[in-house]
Design a protein around this motif. Structure first.
Motif, short mmCIF file in Angstrom:
data_model
loop_
_atom_site.label_atom_id
_atom_site.label_comp_id
_atom_site.label_asym_id
_atom_site.label_seq_id
_atom_site.Cartn_x
_atom_site.Cartn_y
_atom_site.Cartn_z
N ASN A 10 0.78 -1.32 0.03
CA ASN A 10 -0.04 -0.08 0.03
C ASN A 10 0.91 1.38 0.19
O ASN A 10 0.46 2.26 0.34
N ASN A 33 3.35 -1.40 10.66
CA ASN A 33 2.07 -1.83 10.16
C ASN A 33 0.78 -1.10 10.44
O ASN A 33 0.79 -0.75 11.69
N VAL A 42 0.82 -1.61 4.98
CA VAL A 42 0.45 -2.86 5.26
C VAL A 42 1.84 -3.79 5.30
O VAL A 42 2.67 -3.73 4.36
N HIS A 69 4.02 -6.97 6.82
CA HIS A 69 3.71 -8.56 7.27
C HIS A 69 5.20 -9.18 6.85
O HIS A 69 5.68 -8.80 5.96
N LYS A 75 -8.45 -8.91 12.20
CA LYS A 75 -8.39 -7.82 11.01
C LYS A 75 -9.39 -6.90 10.92
O LYS A 75 -9.03 -5.79 10.85
N LYS A 125 -7.27 1.54 11.60
CA LYS A 125 -6.57 2.51 10.42
C LYS A 125 -7.70 3.59 10.13
O LYS A 125 -7.08 4.58 9.82
#
Length: 163
Positions: A19, A78, A88, A90, A135, A142
């Motif tokens: 992103n 993150n 993003v 991970h 999530k 966010k």
């Protein structure tokens, strides 16, 4: 005890960063992620053909020297806003797991005619529910952060014009 579990694979130290805004350069990316540890390698991906040739693809990979450094960077970066977009971050090895989870969630949502009783057949569904809840919570956080950030950007700061 250590020799049985020492599997020092690069993917344990390699992060996926997605992103990314088009304005973020390789140098800016390295600068953002270097406080968390020694960066061993960085792969900033570009479009190699088509109408977007030469433009950033919107994601990159960074490999740290240790797993601990990568974990710290993941935790701290993150969801952090960069050019108004939440990053993003991970482990690169998790990307495939996340893609599989997203595909399973999409399949579950599209098959509403099948009752709830068929869902437990999905392997790891109990951890999947926890992961899904996590999530959703992360997305809500966010969005809240993005709203706060956009409010700050619209209002001039009080101390800026005082002489």
């Amino acid at each position: 005890m250590g020799s049985d579990y020492v599997v020092d694979d690069k993917s344990d130290r390699r992060l996926y960063i997605g992103n990314l805004d088009q304005r973020i350069t390789e140098a800016a990316l390295i600068k953002m992620f270097s406080p968390f540890g020694k960066i061993m390698s960085e792969d900033f991906l570009w479009h190699t053909r088509g109408p977007k040739r030469g433009e950033p693809r919107g994601y990159a990979f960074i490999q740290y020297n240790t797993v601990e450094e990568a974990q710290l960077a993941k935790e701290k970066m993150n969801g952090r806003l960069a050019c108004g977009r939440p990053l993003v971050v991970h482990f690169a090895s998790e990307k495939y797991l996340l893609d599989a989870a997203a595909a399973a969630a999409a399949a579950a949502n599209s098959s509403r005619g099948i009752g709830e009783t068929s869902r437990p057949k999905i392997m790891g569904s109990s951890s999947g529910l926890t992961s899904r809840s996590a999530k959703i919570a992360a997305i809500k956080n966010k969005l809240k952060t993005m709203e706060e950030e956009s409010c700050r950007m619209k209002k001039p700061r009080q101390g800026d014009n005082i002489t």
